[in-house]
Design a protein around this motif. Sequence first.
Motif, PDB file in Angstrom:
ATOM      1  N   SER A   1      24.913  10.633  31.306  1.00 21.36           N
ATOM      2  CA  SER A   1      23.960  11.716  31.538  1.00 21.36           C
ATOM      3  C   SER A   1      23.587  11.789  33.004  1.00 21.36           C
ATOM      4  O   SER A   1      23.655  10.796  33.734  1.00 21.36           O
ATOM      5  N   GLY A   2      23.191  12.993  33.409  1.00 15.64           N
ATOM      6  CA  GLY A   2      22.749  13.236  34.773  1.00 15.64           C
ATOM      7  C   GLY A   2      21.259  13.489  34.801  1.00 15.64           C
ATOM      8  O   GLY A   2      20.556  13.301  33.808  1.00 15.64           O
ATOM      9  N   THR A   3      20.769  13.940  35.952  1.00 17.12           N
ATOM     10  CA  THR A   3      19.350  14.211  36.141  1.00 17.12           C
ATOM     11  C   THR A   3      19.159  15.693  36.416  1.00 17.12           C
ATOM     12  O   THR A   3      19.656  16.205  37.426  1.00 17.12           O
ATOM     13  N   GLY A   4      18.458  16.390  35.518  1.00 19.74           N
ATOM     14  CA  GLY A   4      18.218  17.815  35.682  1.00 19.74           C
ATOM     15  C   GLY A   4      17.454  18.113  36.963  1.00 19.74           C
ATOM     16  O   GLY A   4      16.743  17.266  37.501  1.00 19.74           O
ATOM     17  N   GLY A   5      17.635  19.332  37.461  1.00 21.31           N
ATOM     18  CA  GLY A   5      16.964  19.737  38.685  1.00 21.31           C
ATOM     19  C   GLY A   5      17.687  19.299  39.940  1.00 21.31           C
ATOM     20  O   GLY A   5      17.205  19.536  41.041  1.00 21.31           O
TER      21      GLY A   5
ATOM     22  N   SER B   1      21.976  23.627  46.591  1.00 20.03           N
ATOM     23  CA  SER B   1      23.063  22.696  46.324  1.00 20.03           C
ATOM     24  C   SER B   1      23.970  23.091  45.173  1.00 20.03           C
ATOM     25  O   SER B   1      25.030  22.533  45.020  1.00 20.03           O
ATOM     26  N   GLY B   2      23.556  24.004  44.322  1.00 18.60           N
ATOM     27  CA  GLY B   2      24.441  24.429  43.253  1.00 18.60           C
ATOM     28  C   GLY B   2      23.902  24.189  41.865  1.00 18.60           C
ATOM     29  O   GLY B   2      22.730  23.851  41.662  1.00 18.60           O
ATOM     30  N   ILE B   3      24.794  24.371  40.888  1.00 22.75           N
ATOM     31  CA  ILE B   3      24.406  24.282  39.484  1.00 22.75           C
ATOM     32  C   ILE B   3      23.910  22.872  39.160  1.00 22.75           C
ATOM     33  O   ILE B   3      24.384  21.889  39.711  1.00 22.75           O
ATOM     34  N   GLY B   4      22.961  22.797  38.277  1.00 22.86           N
ATOM     35  CA  GLY B   4      22.253  21.557  37.987  1.00 22.86           C
ATOM     36  C   GLY B   4      20.870  21.642  38.588  1.00 22.86           C
ATOM     37  O   GLY B   4      19.881  21.313  37.955  1.00 22.86           O
ATOM     38  N   ALA B   5      20.812  22.153  39.845  1.00 22.65           N
ATOM     39  CA  ALA B   5      19.533  22.417  40.485  1.00 22.65           C
ATOM     40  C   ALA B   5      19.000  23.767  40.006  1.00 22.65           C
ATOM     41  O   ALA B   5      17.863  23.888  39.583  1.00 22.65           O
ATOM     42  N   LEU B   6      19.834  24.806  40.084  1.00 25.46           N
ATOM     43  CA  LEU B   6      19.499  26.122  39.576  1.00 25.46           C
ATOM     44  C   LEU B   6      20.780  26.784  39.095  1.00 25.46           C
ATOM     45  O   LEU B   6      21.673  27.017  39.917  1.00 25.46           O
ATOM     46  N   PRO B   7      20.938  27.053  37.832  1.00 30.62           N
ATOM     47  CA  PRO B   7      19.958  26.771  36.800  1.00 30.62           C
ATOM     48  C   PRO B   7      19.769  25.266  36.600  1.00 30.62           C
ATOM     49  O   PRO B   7      20.691  24.482  36.804  1.00 30.62           O
ATOM     50  N   ASN B   8      18.551  24.920  36.221  1.00 28.69           N
ATOM     51  CA  ASN B   8      18.177  23.520  36.009  1.00 28.69           C
ATOM     52  C   ASN B   8      18.827  23.016  34.719  1.00 28.69           C
ATOM     53  O   ASN B   8      18.515  23.490  33.643  1.00 28.69           O
ATOM     54  N   LEU B   9      19.756  22.082  34.863  1.00 24.81           N
ATOM     55  CA  LEU B   9      20.366  21.472  33.683  1.00 24.81           C
ATOM     56  C   LEU B   9      20.840  20.065  34.030  1.00 24.81           C
ATOM     57  O   LEU B   9      21.137  19.759  35.183  1.00 24.81           O
ATOM     58  N   ALA B  10      20.852  19.226  33.034  1.00 28.11           N
ATOM     59  CA  ALA B  10      21.328  17.855  33.193  1.00 28.11           C
ATOM     60  C   ALA B  10      22.606  17.681  32.390  1.00 28.11           C
ATOM     61  O   ALA B  10      22.688  18.112  31.243  1.00 28.11           O
ATOM     62  N   LEU B  11      23.600  17.090  33.010  1.00 23.96           N
ATOM     63  CA  LEU B  11      24.808  16.755  32.267  1.00 23.96           C
ATOM     64  C   LEU B  11      24.453  15.764  31.157  1.00 23.96           C
ATOM     65  O   LEU B  11      23.586  14.906  31.341  1.00 23.96           O
ATOM     66  N   ALA B  12      25.120  15.890  30.026  1.00 23.39           N
ATOM     67  CA  ALA B  12      24.864  14.996  28.895  1.00 23.39           C
ATOM     68  C   ALA B  12      26.156  14.779  28.122  1.00 23.39           C
ATOM     69  O   ALA B  12      27.107  15.559  28.230  1.00 23.39           O
ATOM     70  N   SER B  13      26.149  13.732  27.334  1.00 25.55           N
ATOM     71  CA  SER B  13      27.313  13.402  26.527  1.00 25.55           C
ATOM     72  C   SER B  13      27.716  14.600  25.666  1.00 25.55           C
ATOM     73  O   SER B  13      26.867  15.242  25.060  1.00 25.55           O
ATOM     74  N   GLY B  14      29.002  14.900  25.655  1.00 24.86           N
ATOM     75  CA  GLY B  14      29.523  16.038  24.906  1.00 24.86           C
ATOM     76  C   GLY B  14      29.846  17.232  25.785  1.00 24.86           C
ATOM     77  O   GLY B  14      30.597  18.118  25.385  1.00 24.86           O
ATOM     78  N   ASP B  15      29.258  17.284  26.994  1.00 27.49           N
ATOM     79  CA  ASP B  15      29.587  18.360  27.934  1.00 27.49           C
ATOM     80  C   ASP B  15      31.004  18.159  28.455  1.00 27.49           C
ATOM     81  O   ASP B  15      31.512  17.029  28.486  1.00 27.49           O
ATOM     82  N   THR B  16      31.634  19.239  28.884  1.00 29.76           N
ATOM     83  CA  THR B  16      32.955  19.141  29.505  1.00 29.76           C
ATOM     84  C   THR B  16      32.960  19.951  30.803  1.00 29.76           C
ATOM     85  O   THR B  16      32.263  20.962  30.923  1.00 29.76           O
ATOM     86  N   ILE B  17      33.750  19.486  31.759  1.00 27.56           N
ATOM     87  CA  ILE B  17      33.911  20.148  33.049  1.00 27.56           C
ATOM     88  C   ILE B  17      35.402  20.324  33.300  1.00 27.56           C
ATOM     89  O   ILE B  17      36.167  19.368  33.174  1.00 27.56           O
ATOM     90  N   GLY B  18      35.791  21.522  33.651  1.00 28.00           N
ATOM     91  CA  GLY B  18      37.167  21.782  34.043  1.00 28.00           C
ATOM     92  C   GLY B  18      37.163  22.505  35.386  1.00 28.00           C
ATOM     93  O   GLY B  18      36.251  23.289  35.660  1.00 28.00           O
TER      94      GLY B  18
END
Length: 142
Positions: free
Chosen positions: A55-59, A117-134
């Motif tokens: 998991s990551g840290t939202g914001g 800085s990009g996504i994660g900051a705005l929109p505010n979201l935290a990476l979590a188990s089950g997410d995928t990035i391509g």
Amino acid sequence: ERWRDTFIKSEVSRWLDWTPTVTQVGSVTVTVDYARYMVTHNLVVAYAHLSVTGSGTGGTAILIGGLPFDILNTAGNSNAMGVWNLRDASVPNNYTGVCDANAATAFFMRNNNSTGSGIGALPNLALASGDTIGFTVTYERT
């Protein structure tokens, strides 16, 4: 001369494996489903699909690093070098945008709603188990 010819024939214009990194304040644990790159002269093409298991840290912005070669040009705020897709499993939602060079071997994930800085900051979201990035990136190496 012979070493150079051998290197060029064996390493240029063929797909090789690599291991990208993901951070969102701290290191985010991911499984590399696949990650490949190819070099032709000074041009690098790389792509990957990652499954988030930590998991990551939202914001805070998501940063993809560990690119196989240094990026030649990281100056400025608009160095689009590819595209990305983030599948947020908790919502579920898909986010897409451009890969924006940030450091010698890293990029931010930006979309039309992200600032700074990009996504994660705005929109505010935290990476979590089950997410995928391509993503797929193309850039000139140093």
